[in-house]
Design an enzyme around this catalytic site. Structure first.
Site, mmCIF file in Angstrom:
data_model
loop_
_atom_site.group_PDB
_atom_site.id
_atom_site.type_symbol
_atom_site.label_atom_id
_atom_site.label_comp_id
_atom_site.label_asym_id
_atom_site.label_seq_id
_atom_site.Cartn_x
_atom_site.Cartn_y
_atom_site.Cartn_z
ATOM 1 C CE LYS A 163 57.323 -28.103 31.708
ATOM 2 N NZ LYS A 163 57.071 -29.092 32.768
ATOM 3 C CB THR A 164 53.281 -32.632 31.353
ATOM 4 O OG1 THR A 164 53.689 -31.434 32.009
ATOM 5 C CG2 THR A 164 52.920 -33.677 32.397
ATOM 6 C CG ASP A 211 59.122 -31.285 34.469
ATOM 7 O OD1 ASP A 211 59.360 -30.658 33.422
ATOM 8 O OD2 ASP A 211 58.024 -31.242 35.047
ATOM 9 C CD GLU A 212 59.305 -26.576 34.740
ATOM 10 O OE1 GLU A 212 60.078 -25.857 34.082
ATOM 11 O OE2 GLU A 212 58.070 -26.457 34.695
ATOM 12 C CD GLN A 258 58.421 -21.214 30.260
ATOM 13 O OE1 GLN A 258 57.540 -21.032 31.103
ATOM 14 N NE2 GLN A 258 58.341 -22.186 29.363
ATOM 15 N NE ARG A 314 53.119 -18.458 31.846
ATOM 16 C CZ ARG A 314 53.553 -19.667 31.531
ATOM 17 N NH1 ARG A 314 53.003 -20.735 32.064
ATOM 18 N NH2 ARG A 314 54.531 -19.821 30.655
#
Length: 727
Positions: free
Chosen positions: A43-44, A227-228, A258, A610
């Site tokens: 995503k970044t 973002d987020e 998330q 993770r």
């Protein structure tokens, strides 16, 4: 070479290597869109490439870009990547956190916002200090209106976009908090300061009130990127909506699976509102994962599928299935910790660095047993984003009380807790006490016993001396775990943290200190009884040693320990998720909260994703709680994982088949057991008083009895350290 050809070539290079969904997101036309970006889906890269593409293709200039993140680290990473991608100056862009960008806007328009040019920002500690000053100035009882609780009330209201007069108060207590919120705002305005929540609220009000400023920014920022997005709260969403107006294209990147910060005010429902409010036609799902092997992703997908309220996506990878997920069932929390230590060492021997491994737990209190095992094994570790168990504030306070019980001449311990919880003993009184001690060459305790300080403070110091004397007298006849439980209750620590809005974690840690004492007694049996002063002194020495060693220095190779919340955004070669038991993970509080279980499941989803290559899951059949043995049930989340993905490293014997777990007697039959105790027997306990045994189970060190006490109710006690007396 023509300029348009160079531009096309650079754009082609920019888009090279993107998968079809990433490419579709990056090259969207001027319209608002929701990008559902799964864990490890890049995503970044998509966010930064979208900005670079808009500028490179001539659709926007740097001054038309407004990108908001949740951390300074994420904002810096975005700027670093953009600087490498673009041959132009990126200074015209507004890229930063919500608070950082709101601060920038308020600095530019401080007059319109009603602020001085050099207004100061209060951090959390400064804000709490300002609230304490306010309560003192208004002569408000800070026990009835605890400063931290009022701070939480004020910030919660601001994050919903509410000023004091807008809050609905239906009871006298809330009306008083509402009044204090208004007085706090007036104090901050007089002093020219703003807290973090105020930055965004003041900025929102500025744009809402000043139409010319609102139009200016709406015309300037044609592209808003967030973002987020799943972590936005109500005010953040309203601010973005106001800033975007009807013309801007909002590129919202997030993952509803998330969303794990409801306790901070995050509102996952903002994603559904965004779809409706911005008439979103494009929902692009980034489902290809570049982090984890297939088995890990399949487990995450199967788990999160049980949540009802989600937008839906399915992670996949081109990397293959990889290794099965390892599941370990331990008899006890100590056995679970020993297993983890053994596996960490085995991974080290395979060449995996400690820093590439993470040990995750749901609650901070769980770290104590794990830290103890790592300490004994000499494995270097670091608690990420937090403190080691024996360094935590509430543990240091509790240990300071115990140090005074063991040795009243310990000046450091006395200074730490003489006014904690608050007892009206101020800095001036302590200075006077220290002066008496210096003149007479005495410890502070001996100086206090002289009674030279008069007035209310002198009486309060005398009361504190009596409190410690009482604790010492009572604790002299109690086993070590019960000494600690008694001290915590009568010192006021339990009541203090119960009154704190966010004191639940600290209470869990205090409970874990009782478990630490019980474990210490079992590990370090001596010729002394476990109620002797020597055992308390030995335990305090043990706590000091564990606090002083094995926390890795910055840059040193170390195993990473952290809560699952702290792990969000990180990734590791190998991940251990411990304590997968009902009541721990999912946490027992989840059942009491609306949508609590779904948030716990999202938290488990974050934990699983993770891991890059190897994932370990573990749970224990027994765990210490309040210094007593608790029998656990495996987490429901384990049942939600496909069995074909799991490799069981062992299966602990079932309780019915394990001799030590079988009942010593049949309820109520009065038969003698191997322990010498039987149902129906009258007994006496040093703390709980007289009672009758009503049930029993286990053998050897795991034997325990259920006793109905005349004044304390029914309790299960482990015979190893309960020290019951027959009557």
């Amino acid at each position: 070479m023509p300029a348009f050809f160079i531009g096309n070539l650079m754009t082609s290079t920019l888009l090279h290597g993107l998968n079809p969904e990433q490419l579709a997101a990056v090259t969207l036309p001027h319209e608002s869109a929701l990008i559902l970006a799964g864990a490890g889906s890049g995503k970044t890269r998509v966010l930064t490439t979208r900005i670079a593409y808009l500028i490179q293709s001539g659709q926007a200039g740097p001054s038309n870009i407004f990108a908001v993140t949740f951390t300074n680290k994420a904002a810096k990473e975005m700027l670093t990547r953009l600087t490498a991608m673009l041959p132009i100056n990126t200074r015209g862009m507004w890229i930063g956190t919500f608070h950082g960008l709101a601060n920038r806007m308020l600095r530019a328009h401080h007059r319109e916002a009603g602020l001085p040019a050099l207004f100061q920002i209060l951090d959390s500690a400064d804000q709490l200090g300002a609230i304490k000053r306010l309560l003192k100035a208004l002569n408000i009882d800070d026990e009835k209106y605890p400063p931290k609780q009022l701070q939480h009330f004020i910030n919660g209201a601001k994050e919903q976009g509410l000023r004091a007069h807008m809050i609905e108060a239906f009871d006298p207590y809330t009306r008083k908090q509402q009044e204090l919120y208004g007085a706090y705002d007036e104090q901050c305005q007089r002093e020219g300061v703003v807290d973090f929540a105020e930055l965004l609220l003041r900025c929102y009000e500025l744009l809402q009130r000043e139409a010319h400023l609102r139009r200016h920014y709406q015309e300037r920022f044609r592209y808003l990127l967030v973002d987020e997005f799943q972590d936005t709260n109500q005010l953040q969403y309203l601010w973005l909506k106001l800033l975007a107006g009807e013309q801007a294209a909002v590129f919202a990147v997030g993952d509803d699976d998330q969303s794990i910060y409801a306790f901070r005010g995050a509102r996952v429902g903002n994603m559904a509102d965004f779809e409706r409010d911005f008439q979103v036609r494009q929902i692009i799902r980034l489902e290809q994962n570049y982090r984890s092997h297939g088995n890990i992703l399949d487990a995450a997908n199967a788990l999160i599928h049980h949540n009802q309220s989600r937008l839906g996506k399915n992670l996949w990878t081109a990397e293959g299935s990889g290794e099965p997920i390892r599941l370990f069932e331990a008899n006890s929390d100590y056995e679970e910790a020993a297993f983890i230590v053994d596996e960490v060492r085995a991974l080290q021997r395979e060449g995996v660095e400690l820093s590439s491994m993470a040990l995750l737990y749901r609650s901070n209190a769980q770290s104590r047993v794990l830290e103890h095992a790592l300490f004994n094994a000499g494995v270097s570790y670091r608690v990420y984003g937090g403190l080691r168990f024996f360094e935590r504030q509430e543990i240091k306070h509790a240990l300071a009380y115990l140090r005074l019980v063991a040795n009243p001449d310990d000046d450091g311990a006395l200074l730490r807790v003489i006014n904690f919880p608050t007892r009206g003993i101020g800095a001036r009184s302590l200075e006077q006490l220290q002066e008496v001690a210096r003149q007479e060459n005495l410890s502070l305790w001996r100086a206090a016993q002289l009674g030279r300080l008069g007035g209310k403070a002198g009486n309060n110091i005398t009361a504190f001396i009596s409190l410690i004397d009482g604790l010492r007298e009572t604790c002299s006849s109690l086993p070590l775990p019960e000494q600690i439980e008694h001290m915590q209750e009568h010192s006021g620590l339990i009541a203090h943290y119960k009154a704190e809005k966010e004191g639940a974690d600290r209470l869990e840690n205090l409970n874990e200190l009782i478990n630490a004492a019980a474990g210490f007694v079992l590990e370090h049996s001596t010729d002394q009884t476990d109620a002797s002063p020597d055992v308390l002194a030995a335990f305090l020495t043990h706590a000091s040693l564990e606090a002083g060693e094995h926390q890795a220095a910055a840059g040193q190779e170390a195993l990473q320990l952290m809560t699952v919340h702290a792990a969000k955004g990180l990734e590791f070669h190998a991940v251990f998720i411990s304590g997968l038991e009902e009541g721990l993970f999912p946490h027992e509080n989840a059942a009491q909260e609306r949508d609590g279980l779904e948030e716990e499941r999202r938290l488990m989803y974050v934990a699983i994703t993770r891991a890059r290559r190897r994932l370990y899951l573990s749970f224990a059949n027994t765990r210490m709680l309040h210094g007593q043995l608790r029998y656990g049930i495996a987490s429901r989340f384990l049942d939600e994982l496909p069995p074909a993905l799991l490799k069981r490293l062992n299966r602990a014997p079932t309780r019915s088949a394990e001799p030590m777990m079988q009942p010593m007697t049949t309820r109520g039959n009065g038969a003698e057991s191997g322990s010498g105790w039987h149902v129906g027997q009258a007994v006496k306990h040093a703390k709980f008083g007289p009672g009758v045994i009503v049930n029993s189970e286990g053998r050897g060190t795991d034997a325990r009895v259920q006793v109905s006490f005349s004044h304390s109710g029914v309790k299960w006690l482990a015979l190893e350290y309960a020290k019951l007396e027959a009557m």
